[in-house]
Design an enzyme around this catalytic site. Structure first.
Site, PDB file in Angstrom:
ATOM      1  N   GLU A   1      16.040 -36.281   1.916  1.00  0.00           N
ATOM      2  CA  GLU A   1      15.548 -35.329   0.927  1.00  0.00           C
ATOM      3  C   GLU A   1      15.324 -35.757  -0.464  1.00  0.00           C
ATOM      4  O   GLU A   1      16.478 -35.464  -1.301  1.00  0.00           O
ATOM      5  CB  GLU A   1      16.196 -33.956   1.259  1.00  0.00           C
ATOM      6  CG  GLU A   1      16.230 -33.318   2.460  1.00  0.00           C
ATOM      7  CD  GLU A   1      16.411 -31.766   2.436  1.00  0.00           C
ATOM      8  OE1 GLU A   1      15.686 -31.290   3.282  1.00  0.00           O
ATOM      9  OE2 GLU A   1      17.440 -31.507   2.057  1.00  0.00           O
TER      10      GLU A   1
ATOM     11  N   GLU B   1      21.750 -29.499  -2.910  1.00  0.00           N
ATOM     12  CA  GLU B   1      22.225 -28.418  -3.776  1.00  0.00           C
ATOM     13  C   GLU B   1      23.848 -28.174  -3.540  1.00  0.00           C
ATOM     14  O   GLU B   1      24.669 -27.851  -4.608  1.00  0.00           O
ATOM     15  CB  GLU B   1      21.693 -26.997  -2.864  1.00  0.00           C
ATOM     16  CG  GLU B   1      20.270 -27.218  -3.233  1.00  0.00           C
ATOM     17  CD  GLU B   1      19.481 -26.319  -2.518  1.00  0.00           C
ATOM     18  OE1 GLU B   1      19.854 -25.712  -1.580  1.00  0.00           O
ATOM     19  OE2 GLU B   1      17.883 -26.532  -2.559  1.00  0.00           O
TER      20      GLU B   1
ATOM     21  N   HIS C   1      23.907 -31.627   1.389  1.00  0.00           N
ATOM     22  CA  HIS C   1      22.624 -31.164   0.824  1.00  0.00           C
ATOM     23  C   HIS C   1      22.745 -31.314  -0.569  1.00  0.00           C
ATOM     24  O   HIS C   1      23.707 -31.190  -1.132  1.00  0.00           O
ATOM     25  CB  HIS C   1      22.334 -29.609   1.350  1.00  0.00           C
ATOM     26  CG  HIS C   1      20.953 -29.210   1.115  1.00  0.00           C
ATOM     27  ND1 HIS C   1      20.606 -29.110  -0.307  1.00  0.00           N
ATOM     28  CD2 HIS C   1      19.802 -29.368   1.553  1.00  0.00           C
ATOM     29  CE1 HIS C   1      19.180 -28.722  -0.483  1.00  0.00           C
ATOM     30  NE2 HIS C   1      18.757 -28.880   0.781  1.00  0.00           N
TER      31      HIS C   1
ATOM     32  N   ASN D   1      16.145 -24.822   7.083  1.00  0.00           N
ATOM     33  CA  ASN D   1      17.355 -24.561   6.169  1.00  0.00           C
ATOM     34  C   ASN D   1      17.095 -23.375   5.495  1.00  0.00           C
ATOM     35  O   ASN D   1      16.219 -23.501   4.395  1.00  0.00           O
ATOM     36  CB  ASN D   1      17.390 -25.805   5.365  1.00  0.00           C
ATOM     37  CG  ASN D   1      18.501 -25.706   4.282  1.00  0.00           C
ATOM     38  OD1 ASN D   1      19.390 -24.707   4.486  1.00  0.00           O
ATOM     39  ND2 ASN D   1      18.609 -26.471   3.393  1.00  0.00           N
ATOM     40  N   TRP D   2      17.788 -22.389   6.001  1.00  0.00           N
ATOM     41  CA  TRP D   2      17.318 -20.963   5.403  1.00  0.00           C
ATOM     42  C   TRP D   2      18.001 -20.939   3.931  1.00  0.00           C
ATOM     43  O   TRP D   2      17.814 -19.866   3.214  1.00  0.00           O
ATOM     44  CB  TRP D   2      17.774 -19.935   6.393  1.00  0.00           C
ATOM     45  CG  TRP D   2      17.216 -19.587   7.503  1.00  0.00           C
ATOM     46  CD1 TRP D   2      16.114 -20.533   7.982  1.00  0.00           C
ATOM     47  CD2 TRP D   2      17.161 -18.603   8.470  1.00  0.00           C
ATOM     48  NE1 TRP D   2      15.772 -20.017   9.077  1.00  0.00           N
ATOM     49  CE2 TRP D   2      16.194 -18.943   9.560  1.00  0.00           C
ATOM     50  CE3 TRP D   2      18.238 -17.482   8.364  1.00  0.00           C
ATOM     51  CZ2 TRP D   2      16.282 -17.995  10.634  1.00  0.00           C
ATOM     52  CZ3 TRP D   2      18.037 -16.684   9.636  1.00  0.00           C
ATOM     53  CH2 TRP D   2      16.818 -16.754  10.733  1.00  0.00           C
ATOM     54  N   LYS D   3      19.007 -21.664   3.505  1.00  0.00           N
ATOM     55  CA  LYS D   3      19.814 -21.608   2.436  1.00  0.00           C
ATOM     56  C   LYS D   3      20.443 -20.333   2.392  1.00  0.00           C
ATOM     57  O   LYS D   3      20.794 -19.721   3.144  1.00  0.00           O
ATOM     58  CB  LYS D   3      18.796 -21.988   1.189  1.00  0.00           C
ATOM     59  CG  LYS D   3      18.007 -23.175   1.349  1.00  0.00           C
ATOM     60  CD  LYS D   3      17.345 -23.920   0.371  1.00  0.00           C
ATOM     61  CE  LYS D   3      16.667 -25.254   0.751  1.00  0.00           C
ATOM     62  NZ  LYS D   3      16.134 -25.661  -0.589  1.00  0.00           N
TER      63      LYS D   3
ATOM     64  N   GLY E   1      12.869 -26.127   4.174  1.00  0.00           N
ATOM     65  CA  GLY E   1      13.391 -24.867   3.315  1.00  0.00           C
ATOM     66  C   GLY E   1      12.362 -23.886   3.432  1.00  0.00           C
ATOM     67  O   GLY E   1      12.633 -22.964   4.471  1.00  0.00           O
ATOM     68  N   GLY E   2      11.652 -23.455   2.458  1.00  0.00           N
ATOM     69  CA  GLY E   2      11.186 -22.338   2.044  1.00  0.00           C
ATOM     70  C   GLY E   2      10.092 -22.092   3.236  1.00  0.00           C
ATOM     71  O   GLY E   2      10.066 -20.750   3.710  1.00  0.00           O
TER      72      GLY E   2
ATOM     73  N   SER F   1       9.507 -29.784   0.322  1.00  0.00           N
ATOM     74  CA  SER F   1       8.376 -29.044   0.493  1.00  0.00           C
ATOM     75  C   SER F   1       7.386 -29.451   1.537  1.00  0.00           C
ATOM     76  O   SER F   1       6.285 -29.543   1.600  1.00  0.00           O
ATOM     77  CB  SER F   1       7.701 -29.439  -0.930  1.00  0.00           C
ATOM     78  OG  SER F   1       8.271 -29.007  -1.989  1.00  0.00           O
TER      79      SER F   1
ATOM     80  N   GLY G   1      11.889 -27.857  -2.915  1.00  0.00           N
ATOM     81  CA  GLY G   1      11.504 -26.435  -3.492  1.00  0.00           C
ATOM     82  C   GLY G   1      10.592 -26.397  -4.771  1.00  0.00           C
ATOM     83  O   GLY G   1      10.605 -25.276  -5.340  1.00  0.00           O
TER      84      GLY G   1
HETATM   85  P1  PGA Z   1      12.117 -27.008   0.935  1.00  0.00           P
HETATM   86  O1  PGA Z   1      13.524 -27.198   0.880  1.00  0.00           O
HETATM   87  O2  PGA Z   1      11.315 -27.163   2.188  1.00  0.00           O
HETATM   88  O3  PGA Z   1      11.900 -25.654   0.462  1.00  0.00           O
HETATM   89  O4  PGA Z   1      11.679 -27.869  -0.196  1.00  0.00           O
HETATM   90  C1  PGA Z   1      14.066 -28.336   1.845  1.00  0.00           C
HETATM   91  C2  PGA Z   1      15.444 -28.486   1.984  1.00  0.00           C
HETATM   92  O5  PGA Z   1      16.150 -28.407   0.745  1.00  0.00           O
HETATM   93  O6  PGA Z   1      15.983 -28.772   2.873  1.00  0.00           O
END
Ligand code: PGA
Length: 248
Positions: free
Chosen positions: A167, A97, A95, A10-12, A234-235, A213, A173
């Site tokens: 999640e 966010e 998601h 998930n590149w966001k 994500g990251g 994470s 994050g």
């Molecule tokens: P993260 O994000 O791996 O940076 O914690 C995961 C996500 O929000 O899908």
């Protein structure tokens, strides 16, 4: 039934189009795998160049969002038919966010899940609790509410083909991964919830990811759990480490 693992990045809101193409080139050999599905969920503006950049590889492309109408006066939005035409196969829905910053509620997300299926996209439906909810002991109640409301009107066959991502918001994050036991407990609970709403065969088929994470160091243990069918990353999906996660 053995479920095939699915590892999605998930590149966001990261990677300009040119950076996106460079990242695809960097990861190309690292994410090769015959045994798992690999998906890059990328910002809308990166979809067209990324679809081109991953042609001929094992990588499939996902979007991070979609709108509930096919076309019309919805300035700034992107429709499911647009995504499909561009070569997108998956779409992240709900998601945390988007739930938090863009106030997307379960009734709206349910419409998005329906729209994704109507267009032939595979939803990656996200759910997860806050730290406060976990500490209050209502994690599973909350997740069940999210899953049940987001899947209203969705058939068993559709659920069998989709992906659910658990999640925990406090793990996203933050570098603070859920323990393997916490992650497995909720993923198992989600599967039980699907069995209740639908049936055992549907629960057995749906793929449930853990996200929050995930990194090269913890992926193997998480993905070894009986109810965790891969990860939403994500990251760590923005660097070479993603190859290590895919080949955990
Ligand atoms: P993260 O994000 O791996 O940076 O914690 C995961 C996500 O929000 O899908």
């Amino acid at each position: 039934m053995a479920r095939r693992k699915i590892i999605a990045g998930n590149w966001k809101m990261n990677m300009t189009p040119s950076q996106a193409v460079a990242l695809c080139a960097e990861l190309k050999d690292l994410v090769k795998s015959d045994s798992v599905d690999v998906v890059y969920c990328v910002p809308a503006i990166d979809i067209v160049p990324v679809v081109e950049a991953v042609k001929g590889t094992n990588v499939q492309v996902g979007a991070e969002n979609l709108y509930i109408e096919d076309k019309g006066a919805y300035t700034g939005e992107i429709s499911a038919p647009m995504l499909v035409d561009a070569g997108v196969k998956f779409v992240i829905i709900g998601h945390s966010e988007r739930r938090e910053y863009f106030k997307e509620d379960d009734a709206f997300l349910n419409k998005k899940v329906k729209k994704a299926f109507e267009a032939g996209l595979t939803p990656i439906l996200c759910c997860g609790e806050t730290l406060e909810q976990r500490e209050m002991g209502v994690t599973m109640d909350w997740i069940r509410l999210q899953i049940k409301s987001d899947l209203v009107g969705i058939t068993a066959d559709q659920v069998k083909s989709m992906v659910i991502a658990y999640e925990p918001i406090w793990a996203i994050g933050t570098g603070k991964t859920a323990t393997t036991e916490q992650a497995e407990e909720v993923c198992k609970g989600i599967r039980e919830c699907i069995a209740e709403i639908y049936d055992a065969a549907t629960a057995d088929a749906v793929r449930i990811q853990y996200g929050g994470s995930v990194n090269a160091g913890n992926a193997a243990e998480l993905f070894a759990q009986p109810d965790i069918d891969g990860g939403l990353v994500g990251g760590a999906s923005l660097k070479a480490d993603f190859g290590k996660i895919v080949n955990y």
